[in-house]
Design an enzyme around this catalytic site. Structure first.
Site, PDB file in Angstrom:
ATOM      1  N   HIS A  23       0.818  -1.225   0.000  1.00 23.71           N
ATOM      2  CA  HIS A  23       0.000   0.000   0.000  1.00 23.71           C
ATOM      3  C   HIS A  23       0.852   1.275   0.000  1.00 23.71           C
ATOM      4  CE1 HIS A  23       0.355   0.483   4.361  1.00 23.71           C
ATOM      5  NE2 HIS A  23      -0.434  -0.507   4.644  1.00 23.71           N
ATOM      6  N   HIS A  77      -4.158  -8.151  15.571  1.00 18.57           N
ATOM      7  CA  HIS A  77      -4.308  -6.929  14.770  1.00 18.57           C
ATOM      8  C   HIS A  77      -5.222  -7.250  13.594  1.00 18.57           C
ATOM      9  CE1 HIS A  77      -3.415  -3.336  12.639  1.00 18.57           C
ATOM     10  NE2 HIS A  77      -2.256  -3.648  12.102  1.00 18.57           N
ATOM     11  N   GLU A  79      -5.738  -5.642  10.770  1.00 22.79           N
ATOM     12  CA  GLU A  79      -5.419  -5.194   9.407  1.00 22.79           C
ATOM     13  C   GLU A  79      -5.300  -6.420   8.500  1.00 22.79           C
ATOM     14  OE1 GLU A  79      -2.277  -2.254   9.030  1.00 22.79           O
ATOM     15  OE2 GLU A  79      -2.940  -1.780   6.991  1.00 22.79           O
ATOM     16  N   ASP A  81      -3.470  -7.557   6.158  1.00 20.81           N
ATOM     17  CA  ASP A  81      -2.254  -8.332   5.857  1.00 20.81           C
ATOM     18  C   ASP A  81      -2.074  -9.478   6.865  1.00 20.81           C
ATOM     19  OD1 ASP A  81      -1.856  -6.143   7.576  1.00 20.81           O
ATOM     20  OD2 ASP A  81       0.289  -6.042   7.184  1.00 20.81           O
ATOM     21  N   HIS A 144      -0.579  -0.833  15.730  1.00 25.14           N
ATOM     22  CA  HIS A 144      -0.683   0.217  14.766  1.00 25.14           C
ATOM     23  C   HIS A 144      -2.098   0.779  14.613  1.00 25.14           C
ATOM     24  CE1 HIS A 144      -0.936   0.316  10.010  1.00 25.14           C
ATOM     25  NE2 HIS A 144      -0.798   1.532  10.454  1.00 25.14           N
ATOM     26  N   ASP A 163       2.732  -5.710  14.368  1.00 26.45           N
ATOM     27  CA  ASP A 163       3.514  -4.794  13.513  1.00 26.45           C
ATOM     28  C   ASP A 163       4.758  -4.226  14.221  1.00 26.45           C
ATOM     29  OD1 ASP A 163       1.846  -5.042  11.342  1.00 26.45           O
ATOM     30  OD2 ASP A 163       0.792  -3.159  11.673  1.00 26.45           O
ATOM     31  N   TYR A 191      10.347   0.759   8.217  1.00 24.44           N
ATOM     32  CA  TYR A 191       9.013   0.320   8.638  1.00 24.44           C
ATOM     33  C   TYR A 191       8.456   1.280   9.694  1.00 24.44           C
ATOM     34  CZ  TYR A 191       5.133  -2.642   9.808  1.00 24.44           C
ATOM     35  OH  TYR A 191       3.848  -3.103   9.993  1.00 24.44           O
ATOM     36  N   HIS A 222       5.963  -9.127  10.791  1.00 20.42           N
ATOM     37  CA  HIS A 222       6.672  -8.914   9.527  1.00 20.42           C
ATOM     38  C   HIS A 222       8.171  -9.094   9.756  1.00 20.42           C
ATOM     39  CE1 HIS A 222       3.172  -7.198   7.498  1.00 20.42           C
ATOM     40  NE2 HIS A 222       3.006  -6.355   8.493  1.00 20.42           N
TER      41      HIS A 222
HETATM   42 FE1  FEO Z   1      -0.853  -2.850  10.510  1.00 18.73          FE
HETATM   43 FE2  FEO Z   1       1.034  -5.462   9.218  1.00 18.73          FE
HETATM   44  O1  FEO Z   1      -0.516  -4.442   9.579  1.00 18.73           O
END
Ligand code: FEO
Length: 394
Positions: A23, A77, A79, A81, A144, A163, A191, A222
């Site tokens: 993104h 989380h 989100e 991903d 996040h 994250d 990041y 990640h």
């Molecule tokens: Fe805030 Fe890796 O998602």
């Protein structure tokens, strides 16, 4: 293939080797979605992966456990991903409860049809016993998203930090001691700058919550798992979340016919001659991700643009709009640039400085068409002045 973190604790994530656009984050080293699995009397999956990779996750899971034995799916989380694969995961695991906090449940309800999901709502301090091990939960709002949460595996001292402490870095190796530390730190910085920079205060609060927890491994959602460099990455997070700037200047500019570029080089020389660390960044030869990463710990920003149709150059506007959202703090700045018959470009930059609440070092330097010696001297001296000011920071 799964990877063993500790006895019966596994990484079963997905490595998206060739993804470059996350993104708009330019992920030059690819992206991973880390999912973890804990095998105990009751088994737990910690976070899922991006939706298209649900099958891969379920295949890895099937190699480790009978699906009927998986009692908990923790969502740290919401989100996509990480949560994107949850609909397929929850469908495949008949006895699993979805463990998350109340806010996360609300967010998941707005993303998916969760009518058949069995939720177990937790918040800071709550624990779940898996048999021999215990999961403890820590709410980390805005690290996040509002619903973000850490999960701590008490007996193994592993922090699943979603994250936080993550990096967009792909490798067939999974631990910090197996890869070049400098590269992982570089990606952790990118990041942080591009994903977490707006959330300094919540991150400071989260770091304070970690003070009393013994951590042997940080397993983010990640990138690489931290084992040998935990102290280093936590210390960097303390600096970044406090918006600690170095004695370093960026000269960021866009130019049409090299007039603004000449001014930028004169400013650069002024800073260089003062012995302060400086970088020249031509916006159209860089990208938003790298620029935000450099801005994170720079004390001084000289920002320049030519004027086009009464406005700054479009990519200069894109950089400032992006930075306005990321809210870098503790910056000293001034604007410069050339114009022909309308002066809007440089004035537009100053408006952004005001919105960013950056300290303005001096009035903007403007040049009608080509900068003469007098203007270039003014740029050189502004560079020197900026350097002296940033010396007080670092
Ligand atoms: Fe805030 Fe890796 O998602």
């Amino acid at each position: 293939m799964s990877v063993i973190l500790k006895d019966r604790v596994y990484w079963i994530g997905y490595i998206d080797w060739n993804l470059r656009d996350f993104h708009s984050f330019e992920a030059k080293r690819g992206v991973t979605y880390n999912s973890y699995f804990i095998k105990d009397n009751d088994c737990a999956l910690i976070d899922a992966v991006k939706g298209p990779f649900a099958d891969d996750l379920l295949k890895k899971l099937a190699e480790l456990s009978d699906f009927s034995k998986i009692k908990y799916v923790v969502c740290n989380h919401a989100e996509l991903d990480h949560a994107g694969a949850l609909p397929e995961v929850m469908k495949a695991l008949p006895n699993a409860q979805l463990v998350c906090n109340k806010k996360c449940q609300g967010t998941l309800n707005l993303h998916f049809d969760t009518s058949n999901w069995n939720f177990k709502i937790v918040s800071t301090g709550d624990t779940i016993s898996l048999g021999e091990r215990t999961l403890r939960f820590i709410d980390t709002p805005m690290v996040h998203w509002p619903e973000s949460m850490f999960t701590y595996l008490e007996e193994d001292k592993i922090l699943f930090s979603m994250d936080a402490f993550g990096q967009h870095y792909t490798s067939s190796k999974h631990f910090d001691y197996e890869v070049p530390t400098a590269l992982v730190i570089e990606e952790a910085k990118a990041y942080y700058a591009n994903i977490l920079m707006p959330f300094g205060k919540p991150i400071e609060k989260t770091l304070a919550q970690l003070e009393n927890i013994e951590i042997e491994m940080i397993a983010p959602s990640h990138g690489i798992i931290w084992k040998e460099s935990i102290e280093q990455i936590v210390s960097l997070y303390k600096d970044w979340s406090a918006y600690k700037a170095k004695s370093k200047v960026l000269v960021i500019y866009d130019t049409m016919w090299q007039s603004t570029a000449s001014m930028a080089r004169a400013i650069l020389k002024g800073v260089e001659d003062s012995g302060v660390d400086v970088k020249l960044i031509s916006i159209r030869n860089s990208n938003l991700t790298d620029i935000a990463t450099e801005v994170l710990d720079s004390a001084g920003i000289a920002f320049g643009s030519s004027t086009i149709n009464g406005e700054m150059m479009p990519m200069a506007g894109a950089v400032l709009t992006y930075l306005k959202g990321l809210k870098p703090k503790n910056k000293i700045a001034f604007a410069f640039g050339s114009y022909g018959w309308g002066r809007g470009g440089v004035d537009g930059i100053v408006e952004y400085f005001d919105k960013l609440k950056w300290e303005i070092l001096r009035e903007p330097i403007k040049s009608k068409y080509r900068p003469d010696e007098k203007i270039l001297d003014e740029c050189y001296n502004a560079g020197k002045m900026m350097a002296e000011k940033t010396k007080q920071v670092g």
